[in-house]
Design an enzyme around this catalytic site. Structure first.
Site, PDB file in Angstrom:
ATOM      1  N   GLU A  38      18.391 -26.918  -2.785  1.00 50.24           N
ATOM      2  CA  GLU A  38      17.843 -28.250  -3.039  1.00 50.24           C
ATOM      3  C   GLU A  38      18.927 -29.176  -3.614  1.00 50.24           C
ATOM      4  O   GLU A  38      19.505 -28.891  -4.665  1.00 50.24           O
ATOM      5  CB  GLU A  38      16.648 -28.120  -4.001  1.00 50.24           C
ATOM      6  CG  GLU A  38      16.025 -29.425  -4.456  1.00 50.24           C
ATOM      7  CD  GLU A  38      15.410 -30.258  -3.324  1.00 50.24           C
ATOM      8  OE1 GLU A  38      14.874 -29.672  -2.352  1.00 50.24           O
ATOM      9  OE2 GLU A  38      15.473 -31.505  -3.418  1.00 50.24           O
ATOM     10  N   THR A  80      13.789 -32.843   2.375  1.00 48.15           N
ATOM     11  CA  THR A  80      13.990 -31.397   2.473  1.00 48.15           C
ATOM     12  C   THR A  80      13.484 -30.846   3.807  1.00 48.15           C
ATOM     13  O   THR A  80      14.144 -30.002   4.428  1.00 48.15           O
ATOM     14  CB  THR A  80      13.243 -30.696   1.321  1.00 48.15           C
ATOM     15  OG1 THR A  80      13.820 -31.136   0.089  1.00 48.15           O
ATOM     16  CG2 THR A  80      13.339 -29.188   1.419  1.00 48.15           C
ATOM     17  N   HIS A 193      15.557 -30.040  -8.150  1.00 50.58           N
ATOM     18  CA  HIS A 193      14.934 -31.179  -7.475  1.00 50.58           C
ATOM     19  C   HIS A 193      15.018 -32.430  -8.352  1.00 50.58           C
ATOM     20  O   HIS A 193      14.807 -32.359  -9.562  1.00 50.58           O
ATOM     21  CB  HIS A 193      13.466 -30.852  -7.161  1.00 50.58           C
ATOM     22  CG  HIS A 193      12.816 -31.842  -6.248  1.00 50.58           C
ATOM     23  ND1 HIS A 193      12.250 -33.021  -6.708  1.00 50.58           N
ATOM     24  CD2 HIS A 193      12.657 -31.850  -4.915  1.00 50.58           C
ATOM     25  CE1 HIS A 193      11.763 -33.700  -5.679  1.00 50.58           C
ATOM     26  NE2 HIS A 193      12.005 -33.021  -4.573  1.00 50.58           N
ATOM     27  N   ASP A 254      20.567 -29.415   1.257  1.00 50.47           N
ATOM     28  CA  ASP A 254      19.662 -30.089   2.198  1.00 50.47           C
ATOM     29  C   ASP A 254      19.873 -31.598   2.317  1.00 50.47           C
ATOM     30  O   ASP A 254      19.773 -32.152   3.405  1.00 50.47           O
ATOM     31  CB  ASP A 254      18.184 -29.770   1.882  1.00 50.47           C
ATOM     32  CG  ASP A 254      17.749 -30.187   0.483  1.00 50.47           C
ATOM     33  OD1 ASP A 254      18.588 -30.659  -0.310  1.00 50.47           O
ATOM     34  OD2 ASP A 254      16.544 -30.025   0.189  1.00 50.47           O
ATOM     35  N   HIS A 255      20.155 -32.268   1.210  1.00 50.80           N
ATOM     36  CA  HIS A 255      20.266 -33.735   1.281  1.00 50.80           C
ATOM     37  C   HIS A 255      20.935 -34.275   0.037  1.00 50.80           C
ATOM     38  O   HIS A 255      21.307 -33.513  -0.860  1.00 50.80           O
ATOM     39  CB  HIS A 255      18.894 -34.378   1.504  1.00 50.80           C
ATOM     40  CG  HIS A 255      17.863 -33.930   0.504  1.00 50.80           C
ATOM     41  ND1 HIS A 255      17.994 -34.159  -0.844  1.00 50.80           N
ATOM     42  CD2 HIS A 255      16.705 -33.239   0.650  1.00 50.80           C
ATOM     43  CE1 HIS A 255      16.948 -33.639  -1.477  1.00 50.80           C
ATOM     44  NE2 HIS A 255      16.153 -33.064  -0.601  1.00 50.80           N
TER      45      HIS A 255
HETATM   46  C1  GP9 Z   1       9.112 -29.427  -2.285  1.00 49.88           C
HETATM   47  C2  GP9 Z   1      10.485 -29.687  -1.857  1.00 49.88           C
HETATM   48  C3  GP9 Z   1      10.850 -31.135  -2.043  1.00 49.88           C
HETATM   49  O1  GP9 Z   1       8.500 -28.289  -1.820  1.00 49.88           O
HETATM   50  O2  GP9 Z   1      10.864 -29.088  -0.702  1.00 49.88           O
HETATM   51  O3  GP9 Z   1      11.161 -31.896  -0.949  1.00 49.88           O
HETATM   52  P1  GP9 Z   1      12.023 -33.243  -1.132  1.00 49.88           P
HETATM   53  O4  GP9 Z   1      11.232 -34.141  -2.066  1.00 49.88           O
HETATM   54  O5  GP9 Z   1      13.343 -32.851  -1.764  1.00 49.88           O
HETATM   55  O6  GP9 Z   1      12.194 -33.827   0.218  1.00 49.88           O
END
Ligand code: GP9
Length: 403
Positions: A38, A80, A193, A254-255
């Protein structure tokens, strides 16, 4: 119409045929463990904060892995979930909203399906509510045999948004021990996150972030340090379980982590200056990416400009499958180097197009170059975007099967 459908499918088929096949099938039969981290932006690797390594565990594995230094995220509105989609399907995310919501009913060619076809058990694990990002439906569409969600984990420790990554990884390895071999496990972390708040007040002193204490960058650095420690635990547990030596293990981010409105803080962290220009901002949008091979025979640093759409074709080649409808490239055989994003930026090994300024910039000098000399690039990426859109929006693989 009929012709458009045929042409689109043929475009993909032609693009993906007659490829160089170095390393084809070399790791067939090994397990595959992909860890999507994350918000792990690329700069966290090798970063020292007041002399302390931020990600010592990832850095240690990086030494024996194939590391992609210029690997960009290509996510859009689906955050994500877009990263999951790009990495497992190798198409661009949706024009509006999230693929996971808009196109969960589509038929997909995916890494999980291809590996299942050659005898793999496939599983995805993420310790959040199963409805989040419509994952339950989408993971069915992607062909995973099992989805281990919040309900399948013991929520014994919280860090950040939910179950701590440390507990998540420990329990994930316990589950993997019992899986049929070979398997493909896709693990998605949660603790780091946004907004990286340490609600449980457990990691306040995990690292001294100095001038960043109390702001989003400082909180982010602490969260990254925590998840890196969790990665250390994951590797130890995989080794103890005898899985490390029999698995190809991928780590990628992921981002983005730091929002645009905090770019002056990012400027401080990355360059020790007050602000980032558009070029510096766009080229900072890289994520961590490394592949560790059980025999450690393929390793080193790869500088090719690459992105999340390239993961599936790269792994497909290594595991001996040939997907026909991927947008990305096999990074071990194709060094052309480029990425494109949904918002219209593209980056090659040499130049970056900054859509918001409508400027093409030389990557080495940061100076503007004449766009007209690069018309072929604009055409090429327009076609890529169009083909990806058609595949998704017309659900072309379903059509193909009906024929
Ligand atoms: C929650 C997580 C968050 O399950 O994958 O997604 P995001 O807010 O980072 O796109």
């Amino acid at each position: 119409d009929e012709k458009e459908i045929k042409d689109t499918l043929s475009w993909f088929e032609n693009k993906n045929s007659n490829k160089n096949e170095r390393y084809f099938g070399r790791y067939k039969g090994k397990n595959l463990i992909i860890v999507q981290l994350e918000a792990f932006q690329g700069f966290v690797l090798d970063k020292k904060i007041n002399g302390i390594e931020l990600t010592p565990n990832l850095n240690k594995i990086a030494k024996d892995s194939l590391v992609f230094k210029n690997y960009y995220y290509q996510t859009a509105w689906g955050g994500t979930s877009d990263a999951e989609f790009l990495s497992n399907v190798s198409l661009l995310p949706a024009r509006e909203g999230a693929v996971y919501y808009q196109f969960a009913g589509n038929k997909y060619d995916s890494l999980a399906k291809e590996l299942k076809n050659i005898g793999y058990f496939t599983c995805v694990m993420h310790a959040n509510r199963p409805g989040f990002w419509n994952r339950t439906n989408m993971y069915k569409a992607l062909g995973f045999d099992r989805y281990e969600n919040e309900n399948n984990f013991i929520i014994d420790e919280i860090q950040g948004m939910g179950l701590s990554d440390k507990s998540f990884f420990r329990q994930a390895v316990e589950k993997m021990k019992n899986y049929d071999r070979p398997f493909y496990s896709f693990l998605i972390t949660l603790s780091s996150h946004f907004p990286y708040k340490d609600y449980q007040n457990k990691i306040a002193n995990i690292i001294d972030v100095g001038e960043f204490e109390g702001d989003v960058v400082g909180d982010y650095l602490k969260a990254v340090k925590y998840t890196d420690e969790a990665v250390g635990i994951l590797i130890d547990e995989l080794k103890k379980a005898g899985l490390w030596d029999n698995s190809v293990v991928v780590f990628y981010g992921d981002h983005a982590a730091i929002p645009y409105e905090n770019k002056n803080k990012l400027a401080k962290l990355l360059y020790g200056k007050e602000d980032l220009n558009t070029f510096e901002w766009v080229t900072a949008q890289k994520v961590v990416m490394m592949i560790h091979f059980p025999d450690e025979k393929i390793k080193g640093i790869d500088e090719t400009t690459s992105g999340q759409m390239d993961l599936y074709p790269t792994l497909a080649n290594l595991f001996g499958v040939k997907p026909k409808y991927v947008l990305g490239r096999d990074l071990l055989n194709d060094k052309e180097g480029f990425i494109l994003t949904r918002e219209g930026n593209f980056i090659t090994n040499d130049v970056a197009y900054l859509k918001s300024l409508d400027k093409l910039v030389d990557l080495k000098t940061g100076k503007e170059v004449d766009k007209n000399k690069y018309n072929y690039l604009f055409e090429k990426y327009r076609t890529y975007l169009e083909m990806s859109n058609k595949m998704l929006e017309y659900d072309l693989l379903r059509y193909k099967d009906k024929k």
